[in-house]
Design a protein around this motif. Structure first.
Motif, PDB file in Angstrom:
ATOM      1  N   ASP A 138      37.412  37.703  26.809  1.00  0.00           N
ATOM      2  CA  ASP A 138      37.182  37.183  28.174  1.00  0.00           C
ATOM      3  C   ASP A 138      37.088  35.658  28.164  1.00  0.00           C
ATOM      4  O   ASP A 138      37.656  34.981  29.037  1.00  0.00           O
ATOM      5  CB  ASP A 138      35.906  37.799  28.750  1.00  0.00           C
ATOM      6  CG  ASP A 138      36.030  39.302  28.952  1.00  0.00           C
ATOM      7  OD1 ASP A 138      37.193  39.781  29.066  1.00  0.00           O
ATOM      8  OD2 ASP A 138      34.997  39.998  28.983  1.00  0.00           O
ATOM      9  N   ASP A 139      36.379  35.103  27.135  1.00  0.00           N
ATOM     10  CA  ASP A 139      36.277  33.642  27.048  1.00  0.00           C
ATOM     11  C   ASP A 139      37.642  32.996  26.820  1.00  0.00           C
ATOM     12  O   ASP A 139      37.991  31.977  27.435  1.00  0.00           O
ATOM     13  CB  ASP A 139      35.327  33.264  25.905  1.00  0.00           C
ATOM     14  CG  ASP A 139      33.901  33.715  26.171  1.00  0.00           C
ATOM     15  OD1 ASP A 139      33.573  33.937  27.361  1.00  0.00           O
ATOM     16  OD2 ASP A 139      33.132  33.855  25.196  1.00  0.00           O
ATOM     17  N   LEU A 140      38.452  33.591  25.916  1.00  0.00           N
ATOM     18  CA  LEU A 140      39.780  33.048  25.665  1.00  0.00           C
ATOM     19  C   LEU A 140      40.665  33.130  26.900  1.00  0.00           C
ATOM     20  O   LEU A 140      41.447  32.216  27.186  1.00  0.00           O
ATOM     21  CB  LEU A 140      40.432  33.796  24.495  1.00  0.00           C
ATOM     22  CG  LEU A 140      39.811  33.561  23.117  1.00  0.00           C
ATOM     23  CD1 LEU A 140      40.477  34.459  22.079  1.00  0.00           C
ATOM     24  CD2 LEU A 140      39.950  32.112  22.704  1.00  0.00           C
ATOM     25  N   SER A 141      40.528  34.211  27.614  1.00  0.00           N
ATOM     26  CA  SER A 141      41.335  34.354  28.829  1.00  0.00           C
ATOM     27  C   SER A 141      40.963  33.298  29.867  1.00  0.00           C
ATOM     28  O   SER A 141      41.834  32.674  30.495  1.00  0.00           O
ATOM     29  CB  SER A 141      41.147  35.764  29.393  1.00  0.00           C
ATOM     30  OG  SER A 141      41.884  35.933  30.582  1.00  0.00           O
ATOM     31  N   SER A 142      39.658  33.064  30.010  1.00  0.00           N
ATOM     32  CA  SER A 142      39.233  32.042  30.963  1.00  0.00           C
ATOM     33  C   SER A 142      39.664  30.651  30.514  1.00  0.00           C
ATOM     34  O   SER A 142      40.115  29.831  31.321  1.00  0.00           O
ATOM     35  CB  SER A 142      37.710  32.095  31.125  1.00  0.00           C
ATOM     36  OG  SER A 142      37.066  31.844  29.882  1.00  0.00           O
ATOM     37  N   GLU A 143      39.575  30.382  29.197  1.00  0.00           N
ATOM     38  CA  GLU A 143      40.015  29.082  28.689  1.00  0.00           C
ATOM     39  C   GLU A 143      41.517  28.894  28.863  1.00  0.00           C
ATOM     40  O   GLU A 143      41.990  27.798  29.193  1.00  0.00           O
ATOM     41  CB  GLU A 143      39.641  28.973  27.211  1.00  0.00           C
ATOM     42  CG  GLU A 143      39.922  27.605  26.603  1.00  0.00           C
ATOM     43  CD  GLU A 143      39.451  27.494  25.180  1.00  0.00           C
ATOM     44  OE1 GLU A 143      39.694  26.440  24.555  1.00  0.00           O
ATOM     45  OE2 GLU A 143      38.835  28.462  24.685  1.00  0.00           O
ATOM     46  N   ASP A 145      43.302  30.226  31.225  1.00  0.00           N
ATOM     47  CA  ASP A 145      43.525  29.952  32.654  1.00  0.00           C
ATOM     48  C   ASP A 145      43.238  28.492  32.980  1.00  0.00           C
ATOM     49  O   ASP A 145      43.992  27.842  33.729  1.00  0.00           O
ATOM     50  CB  ASP A 145      42.629  30.870  33.494  1.00  0.00           C
ATOM     51  CG  ASP A 145      43.032  32.333  33.342  1.00  0.00           C
ATOM     52  OD1 ASP A 145      44.206  32.586  32.984  1.00  0.00           O
ATOM     53  OD2 ASP A 145      42.183  33.221  33.573  1.00  0.00           O
ATOM     54  N   ARG A 146      42.154  27.948  32.406  1.00  0.00           N
ATOM     55  CA  ARG A 146      41.845  26.547  32.642  1.00  0.00           C
ATOM     56  C   ARG A 146      42.933  25.635  32.069  1.00  0.00           C
ATOM     57  O   ARG A 146      43.306  24.633  32.683  1.00  0.00           O
ATOM     58  CB  ARG A 146      40.488  26.197  32.021  1.00  0.00           C
ATOM     59  CG  ARG A 146      39.306  26.806  32.736  1.00  0.00           C
ATOM     60  CD  ARG A 146      38.002  26.141  32.305  1.00  0.00           C
ATOM     61  NE  ARG A 146      37.767  26.305  30.886  1.00  0.00           N
ATOM     62  CZ  ARG A 146      37.096  27.310  30.344  1.00  0.00           C
ATOM     63  NH1 ARG A 146      36.605  28.266  31.126  1.00  0.00           N
ATOM     64  NH2 ARG A 146      36.917  27.386  29.038  1.00  0.00           N
ATOM     65  N   LEU A 151      47.430  21.944  32.741  1.00  0.00           N
ATOM     66  CA  LEU A 151      48.831  21.625  32.457  1.00  0.00           C
ATOM     67  C   LEU A 151      49.630  21.433  33.738  1.00  0.00           C
ATOM     68  O   LEU A 151      50.439  20.507  33.853  1.00  0.00           O
ATOM     69  CB  LEU A 151      49.445  22.728  31.595  1.00  0.00           C
ATOM     70  CG  LEU A 151      50.906  22.546  31.186  1.00  0.00           C
ATOM     71  CD1 LEU A 151      51.069  21.279  30.355  1.00  0.00           C
ATOM     72  CD2 LEU A 151      51.397  23.760  30.410  1.00  0.00           C
ATOM     73  N   ASN A 152      49.375  22.284  34.697  1.00  0.00           N
ATOM     74  CA  ASN A 152      50.089  22.140  35.973  1.00  0.00           C
ATOM     75  C   ASN A 152      49.719  20.838  36.668  1.00  0.00           C
ATOM     76  O   ASN A 152      50.571  20.145  37.227  1.00  0.00           O
ATOM     77  CB  ASN A 152      49.771  23.337  36.869  1.00  0.00           C
ATOM     78  CG  ASN A 152      50.330  24.637  36.312  1.00  0.00           C
ATOM     79  OD1 ASN A 152      51.360  24.628  35.631  1.00  0.00           O
ATOM     80  ND2 ASN A 152      49.668  25.752  36.576  1.00  0.00           N
ATOM     81  N   ALA A 153      48.413  20.474  36.577  1.00  0.00           N
ATOM     82  CA  ALA A 153      47.983  19.227  37.208  1.00  0.00           C
ATOM     83  C   ALA A 153      48.605  18.016  36.516  1.00  0.00           C
ATOM     84  O   ALA A 153      49.081  17.087  37.173  1.00  0.00           O
ATOM     85  CB  ALA A 153      46.451  19.136  37.165  1.00  0.00           C
TER      86      ALA A 153
END
Length: 500
Positions: A138-143, A145-146, A151-153
């Protein structure tokens, strides 16, 4: 009877039955109906087996008491109990077999309980690991996503910055073009100033040349220090520098042979009386010192070339600028490391050897002075080097002189005492010295590790006869065989006049 009762007591069937009843009571509400019935039937079977054992013990007890023994107890207690409808089978198995089965069943129950406890513990551990893995995922998935959001920004910002930079590049190119036009205009206007600058440099070169010629006439080399760093050495001044330094170094090389070599031989005689071995050691010191100094100077020249390559500007070539820098700043600074290289090379030499308890460091002073001379000779615009020499080769009259103890009819060199000095073109500047003997080339290399020696410091030594035997006058190339010349010239100026 007593043995059967003992085995029944050791089997622990009653304790096992009590444990099963308590376990059934604890898990009754959690178990299913089938499991509760199975537990009850298991207890009935166990009780039936125990009853069969008890009836067998009752029969044995009655037989031991006689025909009417125990009748009162049987009538009052056993018969009323049997009349209530309970019938206990004595079983088809013997007493020993029944007790062994009960013991095996008890052991299996204990093993099953242990296995069940281990299984439950492992299951708990696996569940905890699974929970940790889930939380980490879950932590890796959230990281992740961040990171995607960041990257998009950054991608959006880079697109905006690229558009802005393109506009800035166009404006800067236009500005550079305008400045280049302005520089060309000022260059055209500064043509007269450039002519004056060229004339000023020419006059400075002429002044430097006059100072050098004056120093040559006075027999000194002070002009090397007083020369302006900004002036360019012309071909004539470089030639003067070469001749003055070369004369001084040739004189110093003669001093090494006449004075420093003899001091080194005296030091060696304190540890080894082998005259031939000592001469070979001194000659090897000179060879290795020139080789190590040449290698160190090549590294130094490469560093100077790399340092001046990026910053060099001016009418002179890069190689001339490097040589000019070496002429003014090429003094030998790291003498210790080169001396260590020479000592290491001598310890690895395949021919010379020394007693195991004596170190070549006793010749450190001689090696140090030789390294200084070798460095200065290598740093000249036209370097000076020693001629290559190898034992057993044909003797050359142009480069070497024979020692007094040599065989003058022998064509081959037995070993060398001092190397010959040659310039970059191969011309001999100063002859060396060699020993020629018949059959010298057929002798095997000396590898003895225990030469005869006398290590007593208080032994009597007479250096004067040895010096008279070893020291032969060094003569420059082209001198007559019978002529003698002092190995130490009077001054650098007198050496320069002899070259002229």
């Amino acid at each position: 009877m007593a043995e059967t009762l003992r085995r029944l007591s050791e089997a622990g069937a009653f304790r096992l039955m009590q444990d099963k009843v308590e376990k059934w009571n604890d898990n009754y509400k959690l178990n299913t109906t089938d499991k509760n019935i199975s537990s009850c039937v298991e207890l009935i079977e166990l009780i039936s087996r125990l009853q069969g054992q008890m009836f067998s013990l009752l029969n044995l007890c009655a037989m031991e008491g006689g025909e009417y023994a125990g009748c009162d107890a049987l009538k009052k207690r056993l018969l009323p109990w049997l009349s209530n409808g309970f019938v206990a089978s004595s079983g088809r198995l013997s007493a020993d077999t029944s007790l062994s089965i009960i013991a095996e069943s008890t052991e299996k129950e204990r093993q099953l309980e242990i296995l069940q406890e281990d299984y439950e513990k492992q299951l708990d551990v696996m569940e905890s690991d699974l929970n940790k893995s889930k939380s980490l995922a879950d932590d890796l998935s959230s990281e992740l996503d961040r990171a995607h959001a960041q990257l998009n920004a950054e991608r959006e910002l880079s697109v905006e910055d690229s558009l802005t930079k393109d506009d800035q590049v166009i404006s800067l190119q236009a500005r550079i073009g305008a400045l280049q036009d302005e520089v060309n205009f000022y260059k055209n206007q500064s043509g007269v100033i450039s002519d004056y600058e060229i004339e000023r440099r020419r006059l400075q070169d002429e002044i430097s040349l006059l100072r050098e010629e004056k120093a040559i006439m006075n027999g000194t080399n002070d002009f090397i220090v007083t020369t302006s760093p900004s002036s360019k050495l012309s071909s004539l001044s470089t030639d003067v520098f070469q001749r003055v330094r070369q004369a001084s170094l040739v004189s110093r090389f003669g001093d090494l042979f006449a004075r420093d070599r003899m001091d080194g031989m005296d030091v060696l005689y304190n540890h080894c009386d082998d005259h031939e071995l000592n001469q070979k050691i001194v000659f090897t010191c000179v060879q290795e010192a020139f080789h190590a100094a040449k290698s160190a100077f090549n590294r130094y020249r490469t560093k100077v070339f790399s340092a001046l390559q990026d910053t060099h500007t001016g009418p002179e070539s890069l190689s001339d600028a490097v040589q000019k820098y070496i002429n003014k700043n090429g003094q030998l600074l790291d003498v210790h490391s080169i001396v260590e290289d020479v000592l290491a090379a001598m310890n690895r030499h395949p021919v010379i050897s020394f007693p195991a308890e004596v170190n070549f460091r006793i010749l450190t002073l001689f090696i140090r002075e030789t390294v200084k001379v070798a460095w200065s000779m290598t740093a000249l615009p036209s370097p000076i080097n020693i001629a290559p020499a190898r034992e057993g080769e044909l003797f050359s009259e142009k480069r070497y002189r024979r020692t007094r103890d040599s065989e003058y009819t022998a064509p081959l060199v037995a070993y060398y005492i001092w190397p010959a000095l040659v310039n970059a073109k191969g011309d001999v500047l100063l002859k060396g010295e060699a020993v020629t003997r018949r059959g010298g080339a057929l002798a095997s290399p000396r590898r003895s590790r225990s030469p005869s020696r006398a290590v007593t410091p208080s032994r009597s030594r007479s250096p004067s006869p040895r010096r008279s035997m070893m020291a032969s006058p060094m003569s420059p190339a082209g001198s007559r065989p019978g002529s003698s010349l002092s190995p130490r010239p009077g001054s650098a100026a007198s050496s320069l006049l002899s070259l002229y």
